[in-house]
Motif scaffolding. Sequence first.
Motif, short mmCIF file in Angstrom:
data_model
loop_
_atom_site.label_atom_id
_atom_site.label_comp_id
_atom_site.label_asym_id
_atom_site.label_seq_id
_atom_site.Cartn_x
_atom_site.Cartn_y
_atom_site.Cartn_z
N HIS A 90 8.36 -10.09 -1.38
CA HIS A 90 8.78 -9.04 -2.32
C HIS A 90 7.67 -8.00 -2.45
CE1 HIS A 90 12.13 -11.59 -3.42
NE2 HIS A 90 11.28 -12.59 -3.66
N THR A 91 7.50 -7.20 -1.42
CA THR A 91 6.40 -6.26 -1.36
C THR A 91 6.44 -5.26 -2.50
OG1 THR A 91 6.43 -6.48 1.03
CG2 THR A 91 5.19 -4.64 0.15
N ALA A 92 7.60 -4.68 -2.78
CA ALA A 92 7.72 -3.67 -3.84
C ALA A 92 7.39 -4.28 -5.20
CB ALA A 92 9.11 -3.07 -3.85
N ALA A 93 7.87 -5.49 -5.45
CA ALA A 93 7.60 -6.14 -6.73
C ALA A 93 6.11 -6.48 -6.85
CB ALA A 93 8.43 -7.40 -6.87
N GLY A 94 5.52 -6.91 -5.76
CA GLY A 94 4.09 -7.20 -5.78
C GLY A 94 3.26 -5.96 -6.04
N LEU A 95 3.63 -4.86 -5.41
CA LEU A 95 2.93 -3.60 -5.63
C LEU A 95 3.09 -3.14 -7.08
CD1 LEU A 95 1.29 -1.30 -4.41
CD2 LEU A 95 3.45 -0.21 -3.78
N ALA A 96 4.30 -3.28 -7.63
CA ALA A 96 4.53 -2.91 -9.02
C ALA A 96 3.68 -3.76 -9.96
CB ALA A 96 6.01 -3.05 -9.36
N MET A 97 3.55 -5.04 -9.65
CA MET A 97 2.74 -5.92 -10.48
C MET A 97 1.27 -5.50 -10.43
SD MET A 97 2.29 -10.06 -10.23
CE MET A 97 1.42 -9.97 -8.68
N ILE A 98 0.78 -5.18 -9.25
CA ILE A 98 -0.62 -4.76 -9.10
C ILE A 98 -0.87 -3.47 -9.85
CG2 ILE A 98 -2.32 -3.93 -7.43
CD1 ILE A 98 -1.09 -6.00 -5.46
N VAL A 99 0.02 -2.49 -9.69
CA VAL A 99 -0.14 -1.21 -10.37
C VAL A 99 -0.06 -1.39 -11.88
CG1 VAL A 99 0.94 1.05 -10.72
CG2 VAL A 99 0.62 0.17 -8.41
N GLY A 100 0.80 -2.28 -12.34
CA GLY A 100 0.91 -2.54 -13.78
C GLY A 100 -0.32 -3.19 -14.37
N MET A 101 -1.05 -3.94 -13.55
CA MET A 101 -2.25 -4.62 -14.03
C MET A 101 -3.51 -3.76 -13.94
SD MET A 101 -1.41 -8.44 -12.51
CE MET A 101 -3.11 -8.75 -12.22
N LEU A 102 -3.45 -2.65 -13.24
CA LEU A 102 -4.64 -1.80 -13.08
C LEU A 102 -5.25 -1.35 -14.40
CD1 LEU A 102 -3.91 0.44 -9.97
CD2 LEU A 102 -5.74 -1.23 -10.26
N PRO A 103 -4.48 -0.90 -15.39
CA PRO A 103 -5.11 -0.49 -16.66
C PRO A 103 -5.92 -1.61 -17.32
CG PRO A 103 -2.87 0.30 -16.58
CD PRO A 103 -3.05 -0.62 -15.40
N VAL A 104 -5.46 -2.84 -17.20
CA VAL A 104 -6.19 -3.97 -17.78
C VAL A 104 -7.53 -4.15 -17.06
CG1 VAL A 104 -6.16 -6.46 -18.20
CG2 VAL A 104 -4.09 -5.11 -18.51
N GLY A 105 -7.51 -4.05 -15.74
CA GLY A 105 -8.75 -4.18 -14.98
C GLY A 105 -9.73 -3.05 -15.27
N ILE A 106 -9.21 -1.85 -15.37
CA ILE A 106 -10.07 -0.70 -15.67
C ILE A 106 -10.66 -0.83 -17.08
CG2 ILE A 106 -10.04 1.79 -16.07
CD1 ILE A 106 -7.98 1.94 -13.76
N ALA A 107 -9.86 -1.26 -18.03
CA ALA A 107 -10.36 -1.45 -19.40
C ALA A 107 -11.42 -2.55 -19.44
CB ALA A 107 -9.20 -1.80 -20.34
N ALA A 108 -11.21 -3.63 -18.72
CA ALA A 108 -12.20 -4.71 -18.68
C ALA A 108 -13.51 -4.23 -18.08
CB ALA A 108 -11.65 -5.90 -17.89
N ALA A 109 -13.42 -3.43 -17.01
CA ALA A 109 -14.64 -2.89 -16.40
C ALA A 109 -15.37 -1.96 -17.35
CB ALA A 109 -14.29 -2.17 -15.10
N ALA A 110 -14.63 -1.13 -18.08
CA ALA A 110 -15.25 -0.20 -19.03
C ALA A 110 -15.92 -0.94 -20.17
CB ALA A 110 -14.19 0.77 -19.57
#
Length: 55
Positions: free
Chosen positions: A6-26
């Motif tokens: 499920h490539t599209a679903a996996g990509l959507a999941m990754i993109v959805g999690m990016l803000p959390v990763g960016i916030a954690a890094a900040a």
Amino acid sequence: MVAAGHTAAGLAMIVGMLPVGIAAAAVTWSWVNREEREALADEAAHLGGGDPVAR
């Protein structure tokens, strides 16, 4: 998701999690900088003959 084909679903999941990763890094970067400033201030107070407990 990607491994299941499920490539599209996996990509959507990754993109959805990016803000959390960016916030954690900040937050981590802010914490590291604050720790460094406090360590330098403590060292300066100790070398300057000030009270190392007072801030």
